[in-house]
Write a protein that holds these residues in place. Structure first.
Motif: not given
Length: 130
Positions: A5-26
């Motif tokens: 399950v991914e999360s953390g996406g969104g809208l950001v201005q050029a030059g900005g930052s985001l952190r995506l997460s990938c949660a795994g089960s098991g």
């Protein structure tokens, strides 16, 4: 069986930052190598970054090298993609994917081809405005 399950996406201005997460089960998620891929409208899916199951090796596409960092916290069953200095051309749906498991071998394995990955998340949209 692994669910991602991914999360953390969104809208950001050029030059900005985001952190995506990938949660795994098991319980065995820590034994899977993980990759991030992205697909922009009208384009093929492309490899972005990968990390080996032990976290001992990482690999990046040339287009993101020096700006993105992949990491994993096996105690949390989560893989992260820190994205800095984002550009409009980074706009895409980002997917995490996993392959394996390995328990002692291929500790540095980080394939770039999607066919090497078995499990895929549903994707998270990243939009970078200019």
């Amino acid at each position: 069986q692994v669910q991602l399950v991914e999360s953390g996406g969104g809208l950001v201005q050029a030059g900005g930052s985001l952190r995506l997460s990938c949660a795994g089960s098991g319980r065995t998620f820590s034994h899977y190598f993980v990759g991030w891929f992205r697909q922009a409208p009208g384009k093929e899916r492309e490899f972005v970054a990968g990390i080996s199951w032990k976290g001992s090796n990482t690999d990046y596409a040339d287009s993101v090298k020096g700006r993105f960092t992949i990491s994993r916290d096996n105690s949390e069953n989560t893989v992260y993609l820190q994205m800095n200095t984002l550009k409009p051309e980074d706009t895409a749906v980002y997917y995490c994917a996993a392959g394996g498991p390995y328990y002692s071998s291929r500790t540095n394995y980080t394939p770039r081809f999607s066919r090497n990955y078995v499990y895929w998340g549903q994707g998270t949209q990243v939009t970078v405005s200019s």
